[in-house]
Motif scaffolding. Structure first.
Motif, mmCIF file in Angstrom:
data_model
loop_
_atom_site.group_PDB
_atom_site.id
_atom_site.type_symbol
_atom_site.label_atom_id
_atom_site.label_comp_id
_atom_site.label_asym_id
_atom_site.label_seq_id
_atom_site.Cartn_x
_atom_site.Cartn_y
_atom_site.Cartn_z
ATOM 1 N N GLU A 174 0.833 -1.210 0.000
ATOM 2 C CA GLU A 174 0.000 0.000 0.000
ATOM 3 C C GLU A 174 0.864 1.256 0.000
ATOM 4 O O GLU A 174 0.557 2.233 -0.693
ATOM 5 N N LYS A 175 1.969 1.230 0.750
ATOM 6 C CA LYS A 175 2.838 2.407 0.810
ATOM 7 C C LYS A 175 3.640 2.589 -0.484
ATOM 8 O O LYS A 175 4.042 3.702 -0.812
ATOM 9 N N VAL A 176 3.861 1.497 -1.181
ATOM 10 C CA VAL A 176 4.658 1.573 -2.408
ATOM 11 C C VAL A 176 3.791 1.782 -3.642
ATOM 12 O O VAL A 176 4.060 2.652 -4.474
ATOM 13 N N ARG A 177 2.712 0.979 -3.756
ATOM 14 C CA ARG A 177 1.914 0.972 -4.981
ATOM 15 C C ARG A 177 0.460 1.380 -4.770
ATOM 16 O O ARG A 177 -0.302 1.477 -5.730
ATOM 17 N N GLY A 178 0.056 1.560 -3.516
ATOM 18 C CA GLY A 178 -1.330 1.915 -3.254
ATOM 19 C C GLY A 178 -2.289 0.752 -3.367
ATOM 20 O O GLY A 178 -3.503 0.943 -3.442
#
Length: 374
Positions: A174-178
């Motif tokens: 989630e923090k990298v690609r959502g």
């Protein structure tokens, strides 16, 4: 041109230093055979010392990139496992080359012979889970082992750019690609942007970062937007494994990364040889005698290189500046007045340390071309 991918692999309970035969339920090679070819990914037996560099071989299930040749030596593989509801990263391979093409089967087998990977079969058959999967049919196991032996070494990268974590690390999708979760199918991969890749590196806790983190971060941040020269493309036409390994070493050096760039960073203390700039993202591994005019030995010779900031490299590569044997800076009359000052180079008159005798011989070659064009 660099490619960044997140690749799911099979979970292993022995630190990937040998097969553990962890049971899986998803339709896959490990389900059908009781083990995975990636179970040796942290085994030092898959490191091969060559005359140019140490190479690290590893495995993931097949990838269908479609344009593998243009990413030779410039693929970054983030390997992830799913275990007890968690998605954990276990290792990163940088400046990697995919060797899984059908036309490279012969070379994979030759490399496997050099590494003696056939000897891994006994420890594999010793696993109860493997014997159960094959219903204790050792003959059938050996037949399939031989048929698929070449797949253990379907990737290669410089040993310097291979980082297997001491413990798996959880990195948030989630923090990298959502997205809520990472892709988990062994047969698939997720293509990442350079920003995604650097974000992933920055999400690794500082107390878990080793020197390999710095090497890989630097390689990712400085990945060059160029294609592999046609003469260095991994196309399967090599006569034997030695030719292939030599080509891989040359690809690594051509990209200004890998062992060659790392060696120059070490030789110049991570600073531009002229200005002393210490920002890795701005530094380039620059050949003194141009790559196109160097033989194989010269292309890999660290003495034939200077670590230069991008603006200095641009001038040096075009013979608009050069250096005397003692490192004194020479500037071309073709440079418009004030260029050095505008480029922030006014006041720099000499390399930070005196070149070695061998480097001086390469500088002489560079100066001759410089004078012809000055």
């Amino acid at each position: 041109m660099a490619l960044f991918i997140q690749k799911p692999i099979y979970w292993n309970t022995k630190g990937y230093k040998g097969p553990s035969g962890y049971p899986v339920t998803a339709d896959s090679w490990p389900m059908d055979h009781g083990y995975g070819h990636e179970e040796w990914n942290n085994d030092p037996r898959l490191t091969l010392k060559t005359k140019h560099s140490d190479l690290r071989f590893f495995h993931t299930e097949a990838v269908q990139i479609g344009e593998e040749q243009q990413y030779a030596g410039q693929t970054f593989v983030f390997m992830m496992v799913s275990y007890e509801g968690k998605q954990l990263f276990v290792g990163i391979a940088g400046n990697a080359t995919y060797l899984g093409a059908d036309e490279l089967k012969k070379q994979r087998l030759e490399i496997g012979n050099l590494l003696d990977v056939d000897s891994f079969k006994d420890e594999t058959w010793a696993l109860e889970h493997v014997r159960d999967t094959y219903s204790d049919n050792h003959k059938q196991f050996l037949k399939n082992w031989k048929l698929n032996l070449n797949w253990i070494t379907n990737w290669v990268c410089p040993e310097s750019h291979y980082w297997w974590f001491d413990e798996p690390i959880e990195i948030s999708s989630e923090k990298v690609r959502g997205t809520q979760r990472w892709l988990s199918m062994f047969s698939r991969y997720t293509k990442l942007s350079e920003v995604n890749a650097l974000d992933m590196m920055n999400l690794i806790p500082e107390h878990k970062r080793s020197q390999k983190w710095e090497v890989l971060y630097d390689a990712m941040a400085s990945a060059m937007d160029i294609e592999t020269p046609s003469e260095l493309q991994i196309d399967g036409e090599d006569d034997d494994a030695d030719d292939l390994l030599s080509k891989i070493s040359l690809v690594d050096a051509r990209m200004g990364q890998g062992g060659y760039r790392t060696a120059l960073l070490r030789a110049w203390d991570g600073m531009c040889a002229l200005t002393g700039i210490k920002c890795p993202e701005m530094l380039v591994a620059s050949h003194i005698k141009p790559w196109s005019e160097s033989n194989k030995r010269e292309k890999l010779d660290v003495e034939n290189g200077l670590l230069l900031s991008a603006n200095v490299d641009s001038l040096f590569d075009r013979f608009l500046i050069s250096f005397e044997d003692d490192g004194t800076l020479l500037t071309s009359s073709k440079l418009p007045a004030g260029t050095m000052k505008l480029a922030g180079l006014d006041g720099f008159t000499k390399l930070r340390s005196r070149p070695s005798t061998v480097t001086a011989s390469y500088l002489k070659y560079h100066r001759e071309h410089f004078k012809q064009r000055a």
